[in-house]
Design an enzyme around this catalytic site. Structure first.
Site, PDB file in Angstrom:
ATOM      1  N   LYS A 112      23.601 -49.695  35.770  1.00 35.74           N
ATOM      2  CA  LYS A 112      23.993 -48.313  35.500  1.00 35.74           C
ATOM      3  C   LYS A 112      25.303 -48.320  34.740  1.00 35.74           C
ATOM      4  O   LYS A 112      26.077 -49.292  34.840  1.00 35.74           O
ATOM      5  CB  LYS A 112      24.183 -47.545  36.814  1.00 35.74           C
ATOM      6  CG  LYS A 112      24.041 -46.050  36.663  1.00 35.74           C
ATOM      7  CD  LYS A 112      22.577 -45.614  36.644  1.00 35.74           C
ATOM      8  CE  LYS A 112      22.445 -44.121  36.382  1.00 35.74           C
ATOM      9  NZ  LYS A 112      21.053 -43.666  36.608  1.00 35.74           N
ATOM     10  N   GLY A 224      20.002 -27.595  40.224  1.00 33.82           N
ATOM     11  CA  GLY A 224      20.278 -28.362  38.999  1.00 33.82           C
ATOM     12  C   GLY A 224      19.235 -27.996  37.971  1.00 33.82           C
ATOM     13  O   GLY A 224      18.035 -27.975  38.274  1.00 33.82           O
ATOM     14  N   GLY A 226      18.943 -29.313  34.538  1.00 32.26           N
ATOM     15  CA  GLY A 226      19.042 -30.144  33.340  1.00 32.26           C
ATOM     16  C   GLY A 226      17.690 -30.760  33.062  1.00 32.26           C
ATOM     17  O   GLY A 226      16.652 -30.131  33.273  1.00 32.26           O
ATOM     18  N   ASN A 227      17.685 -32.016  32.612  1.00 30.79           N
ATOM     19  CA  ASN A 227      16.416 -32.681  32.291  1.00 30.79           C
ATOM     20  C   ASN A 227      15.483 -32.660  33.509  1.00 30.79           C
ATOM     21  O   ASN A 227      14.340 -32.200  33.423  1.00 30.79           O
ATOM     22  CB  ASN A 227      16.689 -34.116  31.828  1.00 30.79           C
ATOM     23  CG  ASN A 227      15.407 -34.914  31.655  1.00 30.79           C
ATOM     24  OD1 ASN A 227      14.803 -35.351  32.627  1.00 30.79           O
ATOM     25  ND2 ASN A 227      14.956 -35.075  30.423  1.00 30.79           N
ATOM     26  N   ALA A 228      15.962 -33.146  34.647  1.00 30.58           N
ATOM     27  CA  ALA A 228      15.101 -33.236  35.833  1.00 30.58           C
ATOM     28  C   ALA A 228      14.697 -31.838  36.321  1.00 30.58           C
ATOM     29  O   ALA A 228      13.518 -31.564  36.552  1.00 30.58           O
ATOM     30  CB  ALA A 228      15.825 -34.022  36.927  1.00 30.58           C
ATOM     31  N   GLY A 229      15.662 -30.959  36.488  1.00 31.05           N
ATOM     32  CA  GLY A 229      15.409 -29.647  37.075  1.00 31.05           C
ATOM     33  C   GLY A 229      14.538 -28.735  36.213  1.00 31.05           C
ATOM     34  O   GLY A 229      13.639 -28.055  36.721  1.00 31.05           O
TER      35      GLY A 229
HETATM   36  P1  NAD Z   1      21.335 -33.325  33.100  1.00 24.87           P
HETATM   37  O1  NAD Z   1      22.671 -33.643  32.540  1.00 24.87           O
HETATM   38  O2  NAD Z   1      20.213 -33.113  32.165  1.00 24.87           O
HETATM   39  O3  NAD Z   1      21.464 -32.022  34.026  1.00 24.87           O
HETATM   40  C1  NAD Z   1      22.305 -31.934  35.127  1.00 24.87           C
HETATM   41  C2  NAD Z   1      22.138 -30.540  35.696  1.00 24.87           C
HETATM   42  O4  NAD Z   1      22.794 -30.470  36.952  1.00 24.87           O
HETATM   43  C3  NAD Z   1      22.763 -29.435  34.846  1.00 24.87           C
HETATM   44  O5  NAD Z   1      21.908 -28.319  34.853  1.00 24.87           O
HETATM   45  C4  NAD Z   1      24.016 -29.057  35.607  1.00 24.87           C
HETATM   46  O6  NAD Z   1      24.392 -27.704  35.416  1.00 24.87           O
HETATM   47  C5  NAD Z   1      23.583 -29.311  37.008  1.00 24.87           C
HETATM   48  N1  NAD Z   1      24.697 -29.571  37.895  1.00 24.87           N
HETATM   49  C6  NAD Z   1      25.705 -30.458  37.753  1.00 24.87           C
HETATM   50  N2  NAD Z   1      26.533 -30.385  38.794  1.00 24.87           N
HETATM   51  C7  NAD Z   1      26.022 -29.437  39.618  1.00 24.87           C
HETATM   52  C8  NAD Z   1      26.420 -28.911  40.853  1.00 24.87           C
HETATM   53  N3  NAD Z   1      27.524 -29.348  41.446  1.00 24.87           N
HETATM   54  N4  NAD Z   1      25.654 -27.949  41.412  1.00 24.87           N
HETATM   55  C9  NAD Z   1      24.527 -27.508  40.792  1.00 24.87           C
HETATM   56  N5  NAD Z   1      24.106 -27.982  39.631  1.00 24.87           N
HETATM   57  C10 NAD Z   1      24.850 -28.915  39.058  1.00 24.87           C
HETATM   58  O7  NAD Z   1      21.033 -34.463  34.148  1.00 24.87           O
HETATM   59  P2  NAD Z   1      19.604 -34.985  34.648  1.00 24.87           P
HETATM   60  O8  NAD Z   1      19.201 -36.087  33.761  1.00 24.87           O
HETATM   61  O9  NAD Z   1      18.721 -33.841  34.908  1.00 24.87           O
HETATM   62  O10 NAD Z   1      20.030 -35.647  36.030  1.00 24.87           O
HETATM   63  C11 NAD Z   1      20.058 -34.903  37.256  1.00 24.87           C
HETATM   64  C12 NAD Z   1      19.866 -35.869  38.412  1.00 24.87           C
HETATM   65  O11 NAD Z   1      18.633 -36.562  38.222  1.00 24.87           O
HETATM   66  C13 NAD Z   1      20.938 -36.959  38.522  1.00 24.87           C
HETATM   67  O12 NAD Z   1      21.159 -37.277  39.878  1.00 24.87           O
HETATM   68  C14 NAD Z   1      20.308 -38.121  37.810  1.00 24.87           C
HETATM   69  O13 NAD Z   1      20.867 -39.358  38.205  1.00 24.87           O
HETATM   70  C15 NAD Z   1      18.878 -37.951  38.271  1.00 24.87           C
HETATM   71  N6  NAD Z   1      17.897 -38.663  37.449  1.00 24.87           N
HETATM   72  C16 NAD Z   1      17.720 -38.363  36.131  1.00 24.87           C
HETATM   73  C17 NAD Z   1      16.783 -39.081  35.403  1.00 24.87           C
HETATM   74  C18 NAD Z   1      16.501 -38.795  33.953  1.00 24.87           C
HETATM   75  O14 NAD Z   1      15.573 -39.407  33.406  1.00 24.87           O
HETATM   76  N7  NAD Z   1      17.214 -37.897  33.303  1.00 24.87           N
HETATM   77  C19 NAD Z   1      16.029 -40.080  36.011  1.00 24.87           C
HETATM   78  C20 NAD Z   1      16.198 -40.337  37.358  1.00 24.87           C
HETATM   79  C21 NAD Z   1      17.143 -39.618  38.068  1.00 24.87           C
END
Ligand code: NAD
Length: 422
Positions: A112, A224, A226-229
């Site tokens: 990471k 959340g 972002g990508n995942a949500g």
């Molecule tokens: P991202 O940057 O696309 O989105 C993050 C989201 O979380 C944003 O909408 C942001 O507003 C929100 N956020 C941040 N802090 C917050 C808080 N305190 N309260 C509420 N919302 C909050 O990130 P992502 O890629 O969606 O990653 C989110 C989670 O998923 C992380 O834990 C990441 O490690 C995990 N993850 C992501 C992937 C991937 O492929 N992108 C894969 C496995 C795990």
């Protein structure tokens, strides 16, 4: 004030990762030499990046890359840009990547990376310079056969493109396999964009079948966006037939028990930068969202949001951990005793790395698959992993997280033994 209190109480995420490992190792009666080796990263880089800012000044950023364990294959794991990034968060995430690649049985190890920065305050050109500087600093230690980064919180396909380009320039040839999560036009994989949420949806489907829960009449809350949500909102709705009743981001959340339109939420987020003012819904806090009376709760933001302080008030039947590390060990015990079915992070969100693995395979052969093939292969991987973990959970009478650790630890330990490391 409440936020400040929460920050103060945050447990070191790497200690959590070690505690989770210790619990499963004890049940497995794991050899103490192997256990000790698995409690620490194999290698970590601490680098300092100085870049020119748009106004002519220069700024220095601290950054890390942690390579946890590569017994099963090259290290693999995302890069996070976050103002509160710490080396211990990166260590924890690298450990979880090791267990994640093992649980879906792909031939990769765990790593990471992170840069301490606030990407929202940087211009596009500053972000590009920072991304390229990071790759220059660690270029000797990454590569398609060594360590393959990917996106994570606040890093995007565009950032992956700059990083791939910088690495290719350094090594003097096109090297798309150095990084995954790239845009399609330069060697990305079909299906990578929504892979994390899609993989999560497959595990929710399996969990619902196991629990006898009808997803078509189930409600979902997602923390959340972002990508995942965002993809969880659209896919849990379109693929599983669930009703999305609440979503949130850093600025707050919205709730409508009658259901929210996922695509309209995505459009709102794109247009205004937040879902917090979405019309026709009640505004709620991130804390309130977690405690809603829903069938499925999907924490999809950051670590340690479900703790001993709120776990007893969680009403969801299933927690689908799309985020890494959202639940503390103390909360895990409370949830287990309350019969909340937790699909643990490194199983639930393994779809991202699984399609990243497909991307790496396609890059090495130069032959690209149709999206339907990616979905089919992803479904098979996620379903097999879910069932292996569920069987272990049933056999040993342990929670799903401990069972996932048991499956993964055994696979990593076997590789270490075969290589003659232990
Ligand atoms: P991202 O940057 O696309 O989105 C993050 C989201 O979380 C944003 O909408 C942001 O507003 C929100 N956020 C941040 N802090 C917050 C808080 N305190 N309260 C509420 N919302 C909050 O990130 P992502 O890629 O969606 O990653 C989110 C989670 O998923 C992380 O834990 C990441 O490690 C995990 N993850 C992501 C992937 C991937 O492929 N992108 C894969 C496995 C795990």
């Amino acid at each position: 004030m409440a936020h400040a209190q929460l920050l103060e109480e945050k447990i070191n995420p790497f200690h959590i990762a070690q505690q989770q490992l210790d619990k499963a190792a004890a049940i497995l009666k794991l050899d103490s030499g192997i256990h000790t080796a698995l409690r620490q990263p194999a290698r970590e880089m601490h680098v300092t990046l100085t870049i020119k800012m748009d106004d002519g000044s220069c700024r220095t950023f601290n950054a890390y890359r942690v390579q946890y364990n590569d017994a099963r294959g090259p290290n693999k794991g995302g890069i996070r840009f976050h103002p509160e990034e710490t080396i211990d968060t990166v260590r924890a995430l690298a450990a979880w990547m090791t267990w994640k690649c093992a649980v879906v049985d792909i031939p990769l190890g765990g790593g990471k990376g992170g840069i301490i920065c606030d990407p929202k305050s940087l211009s596009e050109t500053e972000l590009e310079r920072l991304s390229r500087a990071y790759v220059r600093a660690i270029s000797r230690f990454i590569g398609p056969d060594k360590d393959i980064p990917a996106p994570d919180v606040y890093t995007t396909p565009q950032i992956m493109a700059w990083m791939m380009d910088e690495y290719s320039t350094i090594v003097g040839h096109h090297a798309p396999g150095v990084i995954t999560g790239k845009p399609l036009a330069i060697g990305g994989s079909a299906g990578r964009g929504d892979a994390t949420a899609r993989g999560g949806a497959y595990t929710v489907r399996e969990a619902a079948e196991h629990l006898g829960l009808d997803l078509k009449s189930s409600t979902v809350a997602i923390q959340g966006f972002g990508n995942a949500g965002q993809y969880a909102a659209t896919l849990f709705h379109d693929l599983l037939g669930c009703r999305i009743v609440a979503v949130s981001d850093t600025r707050g959340g919205v709730y409508n028990p009658g259901g929210l339109d996922p695509q309209a939420l995505v459009n709102e987020k794109r247009r205004t930068g937040t879902v917090a003012n979405f019309p026709g819904a009640q505004q709620i806090s991130n804390d309130e969202l977690l405690e809603l009376d829903v069938e499925v709760l999907a924490p999809s933001a950051l670590e340690e949001v479900i703790t001993e302080h709120n776990a007893s008030r969680i009403r969801a039947n299933i927690i689908a951990e799309l985020a890494n590390g959202p639940t503390t060990p103390a909360a895990d015990e409370i949830l287990f005793n309350n019969n909340v079915f937790v699909i643990p992070d490194f199983l639930c969100n393994a779809g991202g790395v699984t399609v990243s693995y497909f991307e790496w395979v396609q890059n090495s052969s130069g032959y690209y698959w149709e999206e339907a093939e990616v979905h089919h292969r992803l479904d098979r991987k996620m379903t097999e992993a879910f069932r292996a973990v569920l069987n272990t959970s049933t056999e040993f009478g342990v929670d799903m997280r401990t069972a996932a650790y048991m499956v993964s630890i055994q696979r990593v330990a076997e590789a270490m033994k075969l290589r003659g490391w232990v």
